[in-house]
Write a protein that holds these residues in place. Structure first.
Motif, PDB file in Angstrom:
ATOM      1  N   LEU A 185      22.920 -14.532  30.921  1.00 47.08           N
ATOM      2  CA  LEU A 185      21.476 -14.464  31.152  1.00 47.08           C
ATOM      3  C   LEU A 185      20.839 -15.833  31.334  1.00 47.08           C
ATOM      4  O   LEU A 185      19.726 -15.940  31.855  1.00 47.08           O
ATOM      5  CB  LEU A 185      20.797 -13.731  29.989  1.00 47.08           C
ATOM      6  N   LEU A 186      21.536 -16.880  30.940  1.00 52.32           N
ATOM      7  CA  LEU A 186      20.987 -18.232  31.088  1.00 52.32           C
ATOM      8  C   LEU A 186      20.747 -18.603  32.545  1.00 52.32           C
ATOM      9  O   LEU A 186      19.870 -19.411  32.845  1.00 52.32           O
ATOM     10  CB  LEU A 186      21.938 -19.256  30.445  1.00 52.32           C
ATOM     11  N   VAL A 187      21.521 -18.012  33.457  1.00 46.72           N
ATOM     12  CA  VAL A 187      21.382 -18.371  34.873  1.00 46.72           C
ATOM     13  C   VAL A 187      20.021 -17.938  35.429  1.00 46.72           C
ATOM     14  O   VAL A 187      19.601 -18.433  36.485  1.00 46.72           O
ATOM     15  CB  VAL A 187      22.511 -17.742  35.722  1.00 46.72           C
ATOM     16  N   PHE A 188      19.337 -17.046  34.731  1.00 49.74           N
ATOM     17  CA  PHE A 188      18.042 -16.569  35.210  1.00 49.74           C
ATOM     18  C   PHE A 188      16.881 -17.405  34.679  1.00 49.74           C
ATOM     19  O   PHE A 188      15.719 -17.083  34.923  1.00 49.74           O
ATOM     20  CB  PHE A 188      17.839 -15.106  34.803  1.00 49.74           C
ATOM     21  N   MET A 189      17.217 -18.476  33.935  1.00 51.42           N
ATOM     22  CA  MET A 189      16.183 -19.356  33.401  1.00 51.42           C
ATOM     23  C   MET A 189      16.406 -20.775  33.913  1.00 51.42           C
ATOM     24  O   MET A 189      17.357 -21.435  33.515  1.00 51.42           O
ATOM     25  CB  MET A 189      16.186 -19.317  31.864  1.00 51.42           C
ATOM     26  N   GLY A 190      15.532 -21.209  34.822  1.00 51.60           N
ATOM     27  CA  GLY A 190      15.707 -22.519  35.448  1.00 51.60           C
ATOM     28  C   GLY A 190      15.054 -23.645  34.678  1.00 51.60           C
ATOM     29  O   GLY A 190      14.183 -24.334  35.204  1.00 51.60           O
ATOM     30  N   SER A 191      15.460 -23.840  33.439  1.00 51.26           N
ATOM     31  CA  SER A 191      14.901 -24.907  32.614  1.00 51.26           C
ATOM     32  C   SER A 191      15.944 -25.344  31.602  1.00 51.26           C
ATOM     33  O   SER A 191      16.693 -24.513  31.068  1.00 51.26           O
ATOM     34  CB  SER A 191      13.646 -24.419  31.874  1.00 51.26           C
ATOM     35  N   ASN A 192      16.012 -26.633  31.336  1.00 58.47           N
ATOM     36  CA  ASN A 192      16.949 -27.132  30.332  1.00 58.47           C
ATOM     37  C   ASN A 192      16.591 -26.659  28.923  1.00 58.47           C
ATOM     38  O   ASN A 192      17.414 -26.691  28.014  1.00 58.47           O
ATOM     39  CB  ASN A 192      16.999 -28.660  30.364  1.00 58.47           C
ATOM     40  N   ARG A 193      15.338 -26.222  28.755  1.00 58.37           N
ATOM     41  CA  ARG A 193      14.913 -25.723  27.450  1.00 58.37           C
ATOM     42  C   ARG A 193      15.534 -24.372  27.118  1.00 58.37           C
ATOM     43  O   ARG A 193      15.440 -23.893  25.994  1.00 58.37           O
ATOM     44  CB  ARG A 193      13.385 -25.606  27.400  1.00 58.37           C
ATOM     45  N   LYS A 194      16.204 -23.754  28.092  1.00 57.87           N
ATOM     46  CA  LYS A 194      16.837 -22.456  27.864  1.00 57.87           C
ATOM     47  C   LYS A 194      17.913 -22.526  26.786  1.00 57.87           C
ATOM     48  O   LYS A 194      18.236 -21.520  26.148  1.00 57.87           O
ATOM     49  CB  LYS A 194      17.458 -21.925  29.158  1.00 57.87           C
TER      50      LYS A 194
END
Length: 221
Positions: A185-194
């Protein structure tokens, strides 16, 4: 699923909500995602620290309750894991430095990427320890522990006896699936804060593992 306890179900619903909102905010309001939802000293960071601390306390409590009937290898294993998770909890919040408004020493100001009193943000020869040890090495350990070890434990008695002797909790398959899904699911969040959410998932899943591992007999007298 019959293999899921009530605690498992509540924890997984929590993670579904956390990642669901995370994906939504990361794709609709990145500023809110970075500065509120996953901010430094936010719910994700403190949540991770609390979960790691609870895991360590659970291990220490089991040690003190059962150590009189256990062998030395079991004691070494469970104490070692307890110390590691306590260390992780402390590192997550820089050992309470920001909470208690403690100034960093000159050494940490000069050698820490964030000027904080912790090890995972230390910089050595221009390279962050976090990237080398706390990311690459930890990823390798997690792959071995969450994917390879469960197969070996079920197939080879020698591995089974070794893990049980050192009080190493073996994951159930739903733990592995939860971790793989969290990773995907991380691939759907475009931020290093993920990564703050990923660490929170780490805390949740490992607490579940310690509460009810496949080899729960290691926590019985």
């Amino acid at each position: 699923m019959k293999t899921l306890t009530r605690t498992d179900k509540i924890a997984y619903i929590f993670l579904i909500l956390v990642f669901g909102f995370g994906i939504y905010f990361a794709n609709t309001n990145l500023q809110f995602f970075d500065e509120v939802y996953t901010k430094e000293d936010g719910f994700a960071e403190y949540g991770t620290a609390v979960l790691l601390f609870l895991s360590s306390m659970l291990l220490f409590i089991r040690f003190f309750k059962l150590q009189s009937s256990k062998k030395i290898l079991w004691k070494i294993g469970i104490l070692g894991m307890g110390i590691i998770f306590l260390f992780g909890a402390g590192e997550e919040i820089s050992w309470g430095q920001r909470i208690f408004e403690v100034e960093s020493s000159e050494y940490f100001i000069e050698n820490n990427a964030q000027g904080e009193t912790n090890l995972h943000n230390m910089v050595v020869d221009g390279k962050k320890i976090n990237k080398l040890i706390f990311s690459q090495l930890l990823t390798l350990i997690l792959v071995i522990y969450l994917i390879i070890t469960p197969f070996l434990y079920r197939k080879y008695d020698a591995i089974k006896n070794l893990a049980d002797s050192f009080a190493v909790p073996i994951v159930k398959w739903h733990h592995t699936i939860a971790f793989l899904l969290s990773t995907g699911l991380l691939v759907f969040m475009g931020s290093n804060r993920k990564w703050e959410l990923y660490e929170l998932a780490f805390g949740v899943i490992f607490l579940l593992i310690f509460l009810n591992p496949l080899n729960s007999k290691i926590y019985s007298k």
